[in-house]
Scaffold this motif. Structure first.
Motif, PDB file in Angstrom:
ATOM      1  N   ALA A  51       4.354   5.303  -3.208  1.00 27.44           N
ATOM      2  CA  ALA A  51       5.767   5.543  -2.885  1.00 27.44           C
ATOM      3  C   ALA A  51       6.604   5.922  -4.094  1.00 27.44           C
ATOM      4  O   ALA A  51       7.734   5.471  -4.234  1.00 27.44           O
ATOM      5  N   SER A  52       6.078   6.784  -4.975  1.00 25.94           N
ATOM      6  CA  SER A  52       6.982   7.367  -5.961  1.00 25.94           C
ATOM      7  C   SER A  52       7.947   8.323  -5.259  1.00 25.94           C
ATOM      8  O   SER A  52       9.025   8.615  -5.779  1.00 25.94           O
ATOM      9  N   ASP A  53       7.553   8.805  -4.081  1.00 24.86           N
ATOM     10  CA  ASP A  53       8.473   9.482  -3.173  1.00 24.86           C
ATOM     11  C   ASP A  53       8.798   8.484  -2.064  1.00 24.86           C
ATOM     12  O   ASP A  53       7.903   8.010  -1.353  1.00 24.86           O
ATOM     13  N   GLY A  54      10.079   8.159  -1.908  1.00 28.18           N
ATOM     14  CA  GLY A  54      10.467   6.968  -1.178  1.00 28.18           C
ATOM     15  C   GLY A  54      10.183   6.953   0.303  1.00 28.18           C
ATOM     16  O   GLY A  54      10.165   5.879   0.919  1.00 28.18           O
ATOM     17  N   ASP A  55       9.950   8.129   0.925  1.00 28.89           N
ATOM     18  CA  ASP A  55       9.659   8.157   2.357  1.00 28.89           C
ATOM     19  C   ASP A  55       8.174   8.338   2.641  1.00 28.89           C
ATOM     20  O   ASP A  55       7.775   8.525   3.790  1.00 28.89           O
ATOM     21  N   GLU A  56       7.328   8.276   1.610  1.00 30.76           N
ATOM     22  CA  GLU A  56       5.881   8.446   1.776  1.00 30.76           C
ATOM     23  C   GLU A  56       5.244   7.058   1.860  1.00 30.76           C
ATOM     24  O   GLU A  56       4.891   6.449   0.854  1.00 30.76           O
ATOM     25  N   LEU A  57       5.079   6.585   3.079  1.00 27.55           N
ATOM     26  CA  LEU A  57       4.753   5.179   3.306  1.00 27.55           C
ATOM     27  C   LEU A  57       3.270   4.890   3.485  1.00 27.55           C
ATOM     28  O   LEU A  57       2.867   3.725   3.433  1.00 27.55           O
ATOM     29  N   GLN A 139       1.660  11.249   0.275  1.00 28.91           N
ATOM     30  CA  GLN A 139       1.396  11.946   1.532  1.00 28.91           C
ATOM     31  C   GLN A 139       2.292  13.179   1.528  1.00 28.91           C
ATOM     32  O   GLN A 139       3.123  13.344   0.639  1.00 28.91           O
ATOM     33  N   GLY A 140       2.122  14.041   2.518  1.00 32.32           N
ATOM     34  CA  GLY A 140       2.910  15.264   2.590  1.00 32.32           C
ATOM     35  C   GLY A 140       4.301  15.007   3.123  1.00 32.32           C
ATOM     36  O   GLY A 140       4.757  15.722   4.021  1.00 32.32           O
ATOM     37  N   SER A 141       4.965  14.002   2.573  1.00 28.52           N
ATOM     38  CA  SER A 141       6.289  13.586   3.033  1.00 28.52           C
ATOM     39  C   SER A 141       6.241  13.364   4.544  1.00 28.52           C
ATOM     40  O   SER A 141       5.275  12.798   5.056  1.00 28.52           O
ATOM     41  N   THR A 142       7.248  13.813   5.266  1.00 33.88           N
ATOM     42  CA  THR A 142       7.252  13.623   6.721  1.00 33.88           C
ATOM     43  C   THR A 142       6.781  14.867   7.461  1.00 33.88           C
ATOM     44  O   THR A 142       6.892  14.938   8.685  1.00 33.88           O
ATOM     45  N   ILE A 146      -3.053  17.893   6.494  1.00 33.61           N
ATOM     46  CA  ILE A 146      -4.373  17.301   6.462  1.00 33.61           C
ATOM     47  C   ILE A 146      -4.418  16.254   5.351  1.00 33.61           C
ATOM     48  O   ILE A 146      -3.579  16.225   4.456  1.00 33.61           O
ATOM     49  N   ARG A 147      -5.423  15.382   5.385  1.00 31.18           N
ATOM     50  CA  ARG A 147      -5.621  14.411   4.315  1.00 31.18           C
ATOM     51  C   ARG A 147      -6.469  15.052   3.222  1.00 31.18           C
ATOM     52  O   ARG A 147      -7.531  15.618   3.499  1.00 31.18           O
ATOM     53  N   GLU A 148      -5.995  14.944   1.971  1.00 25.93           N
ATOM     54  CA  GLU A 148      -6.677  15.610   0.852  1.00 25.93           C
ATOM     55  C   GLU A 148      -6.391  14.855  -0.433  1.00 25.93           C
ATOM     56  O   GLU A 148      -5.497  14.022  -0.484  1.00 25.93           O
ATOM     57  N   THR A 149      -7.171  15.162  -1.459  1.00 30.53           N
ATOM     58  CA  THR A 149      -6.879  14.677  -2.799  1.00 30.53           C
ATOM     59  C   THR A 149      -6.492  15.856  -3.669  1.00 30.53           C
ATOM     60  O   THR A 149      -7.021  16.962  -3.503  1.00 30.53           O
ATOM     61  N   PRO A 199      -4.032  11.400  -4.264  1.00 26.92           N
ATOM     62  CA  PRO A 199      -4.445  11.492  -2.862  1.00 26.92           C
ATOM     63  C   PRO A 199      -3.229  11.702  -1.957  1.00 26.92           C
ATOM     64  O   PRO A 199      -2.236  10.976  -2.061  1.00 26.92           O
ATOM     65  N   GLU A 200      -3.297  12.712  -1.120  1.00 28.69           N
ATOM     66  CA  GLU A 200      -2.235  13.019  -0.157  1.00 28.69           C
ATOM     67  C   GLU A 200      -2.735  12.581   1.217  1.00 28.69           C
ATOM     68  O   GLU A 200      -3.555  13.257   1.839  1.00 28.69           O
ATOM     69  N   LEU A 201      -2.225  11.456   1.680  1.00 29.96           N
ATOM     70  CA  LEU A 201      -2.755  10.813   2.886  1.00 29.96           C
ATOM     71  C   LEU A 201      -2.016  11.309   4.125  1.00 29.96           C
ATOM     72  O   LEU A 201      -1.246  10.592   4.755  1.00 29.96           O
ATOM     73  N   GLY A 202      -2.276  12.571   4.455  1.00 31.15           N
ATOM     74  CA  GLY A 202      -1.674  13.171   5.635  1.00 31.15           C
ATOM     75  C   GLY A 202      -0.188  13.370   5.447  1.00 31.15           C
ATOM     76  O   GLY A 202       0.319  13.551   4.335  1.00 31.15           O
ATOM     77  N   GLY A 203       0.529  13.352   6.558  1.00 26.36           N
ATOM     78  CA  GLY A 203       1.979  13.471   6.553  1.00 26.36           C
ATOM     79  C   GLY A 203       2.509  12.867   7.829  1.00 26.36           C
ATOM     80  O   GLY A 203       2.012  13.172   8.915  1.00 26.36           O
TER      81      GLY A 203
END
Length: 318
Positions: A51-57, A139-142, A146-149, A199-203
């Motif tokens: 959550a360095s980006d506050g809406d990426e939970l 994650q890809g914000s809201t 896809i899930r990727e690193t 890691p980008e855990l979806g959106g």
């Protein structure tokens, strides 16, 4: 004894606490939630943040589920966790830090005398660069993704291969291997000699349980592969993209996607069309190159020139 903020754990122990990063507008201390998992045996140090980006939970969901499953008596090494980095944005469900209107993951390596975001970045960067490996959960914000690193140091960086190995170990099935913008932790960490991935855990809006599950297993893969715990990482063949094409709207209206996330597309394949409120087609977009349909906006309404979707290109498998 290993300490992080007010958390302090002897070998074989776990402790939680707060890490001070300044004061709020009423003068109260602002502290990030932290955890120290100090293994019973010596080993490497892993730094994990979310959550360095506050809406990426989804990363917060990973930490919430993962930490209770870890037995420090069965761990060799230390795991340092900052559960919520952009605490100001998290509290108001905003992507950016509302104190200085900054995307915190563009503020690394930070500045201890700078803005709110720069101070948080500097504090967490000091912890990250004391570790042997770094996982910065995103994650890809809201939007829908896809899930990727992501490997963000660039292919010519001396730590590129080490970061790519770490991304493959985490294993989301897809890797975006492309030099990232200045100020990302995954760019700045390797410059200090620490393999770091994003890691980008979806959106999603809120938690997406499947993405949280993938993230938990990804961290466990890293713990197994790098000797923190016993076992073998469960990685398989992955698709890597080294290019990333974005598509905007050529007209205003409502978007209808013609392919699904994760689909392979060829040059000239139709990606989406835009209609008016009565269903009349106003515009269509086709792929400029072969690739994987990677990311889309969540809401259908668009203005001319607004972002619609992205395709990962220049693919290989490894």
């Amino acid at each position: 004894m290993t300490s992080l903020g007010t958390a302090s754990a002897a070998p074989g122990e776990v402790d939680t606490g707060r890490l001070s990063v300044g004061e709020s507008r009423d003068g109260a201390d602002v502290g990030l939630p932290v955890c120290v998992i100090n293994g019973a045996d010596d080993g490497k140090t892993l730094y994990l943040q979310a959550a360095s980006d506050g809406d990426e939970l989804n990363g917060v969901g990973v930490i919430r589920r993962l930490v209770p499953q870890l037995d420090p008596e069965a761990i060799a090494g230390t795991i340092l966790v900052v559960g919520i980095v952009n605490v100001h944005g998290f509290r108001v469900a905003e992507h950016r830090n509302p104190i200085d209107d900054t995307k915190l993951n563009r503020a690394y390596p930070g500045d201890n005398r700078g803005t709110s975001s720069e101070r948080i970045a500097a504090t967490t960067f000091d912890i990250a660069t004391s570790a042997d490996l770094v996982l910065d959960l995103h994650q890809g914000s809201t939007s829908r993704m896809i899930r990727e690193t992501r490997v963000r140091c660039g292919p010519r960086h001396r730590l590129h291969d080490a970061c790519l190995d770490l991304a493959k170990t985490f294993d989301c099935g897809y890797v975006l291997d492309q030099k990232g913008p200045d100020g990302q932790l995954a760019r700045a960490g390797p410059d200090e000699g620490v393999p770091t991935i994003d890691p980008e855990l979806g959106g999603s809006v809120g938690f997406d349980e499947k993405s949280v599950e993938v993230g938990v297993e990804g961290v466990k893969n890293v713990l197994r592969e790098y000797g923190f715990v016993e076992g073998t990482a469960s990685g398989g063949e992955q698709v890597r993209a080294t290019g990333f094409e974005q598509y905007g709207a050529s007209a205003g209206g409502l978007v209808e996607f013609l392919v699904d996330l994760g689909d392979r597309v060829e040059r000239g394949d139709r990606l989406f069309r835009i209609t008016d409120a009565f269903g009349a087609v106003k515009a269509e977009a086709t792929a400029d190159a072969a690739g994987v349909f990677w990311r889309t906006r969540r809401l259908p309404q668009v203005a001319t020139g607004e972002y619609v979707c992205s395709v990962g290109t220049d693919l290989d498998t490894y």
